[in-house]
Design a protein around this motif. Structure first.
Motif: not given
Length: 195
Positions: A30, A68-69, A71, A74, A81, A94-96, A100, A102-103
């Motif tokens: 990541l 990961s973190d 859900e 993402f 959310n 945030s990884f959205h 990045y 997907p988880s």
């Protein structure tokens, strides 16, 4: 280019100095990029890291691995959310919407590493995917070298008490207690505990 062998050598030195395990942060997959801060993300299952996983096995080090973190991290930061307030306060979590993976892809990459290194013991931090215990159970059944710990995921487990109870009963010898709390920590309120 020589980092994995350097890391393997460091594991050997660390063992001689008294270390008992290795923790791999979610930076692998990541954050770490091929050219430092540019280029594509380095994948968790990049074969260049094989010497590191093999050194951990040789040292009999369990590898605590965080890939990961939740859900929600993402997903878009919007009113749908479940961690809207938390991500609103910490948008950098945030990884959205960026490059990045997907988880699920991150977890599959970790699983490929566990398959390639069956004698190395891995501890998937935060129950891997605490929101989906059925999936984690599949992984535990497939990978005898996988364990989990449940620090900072009590909320996710508490929402599914019967499933969590069955999960804990079934895998009780492969679940560890962990925490993200830091003595006198100040970074995030949920991580602080006193003396």
């Amino acid at each position: 280019p020589r980092y994995p062998q350097f890391q393997a050598d460091q594991i050997e030195h660390a063992k001689k100095a008294g270390a008992r395990g290795l923790k791999v942060l979610k930076a692998l997959g990541l954050v770490i990029r091929e050219q430092g801060s540019t280029g594509p993300l380095v994948k968790i299952d990049d074969p260049r890291f094989d010497p590191m996983w093999e050194a951990a096995e040789a040292a009999r080090f369990p590898v605590a691995i965080h890939v990961s973190d939740p859900e929600a991290f993402f997903l878009p930061i919007d009113r749908f959310n479940e961690r809207y307030e938390e991500l609103g306060a910490h948008p950098n979590w945030s990884f959205h919407g960026r490059d990045y993976p997907p988880s699920r892809e991150l977890h599959e990459a970790r699983n490929r590493v566990m398959s390639r290194h069956p004698r190395t013991q891995f501890v998937a931090l935060h129950v891997a995917v605490a929101e989906n215990l059925a999936l984690v159970a599949e992984w535990l059944d497939r990978h005898p070298n996988m364990h989990v710990e449940f620090g900072a995921r009590i909320g996710e487990l508490g929402r599914q008490p019967r499933a969590a109870g069955r999960f804990f009963d079934r895998y009780q010898d492969r679940i560890l207690f962990g925490t993200d709390a830091v003595p006198r920590g100040v970074q995030t309120p949920q991580q602080i505990f006193g003396d």
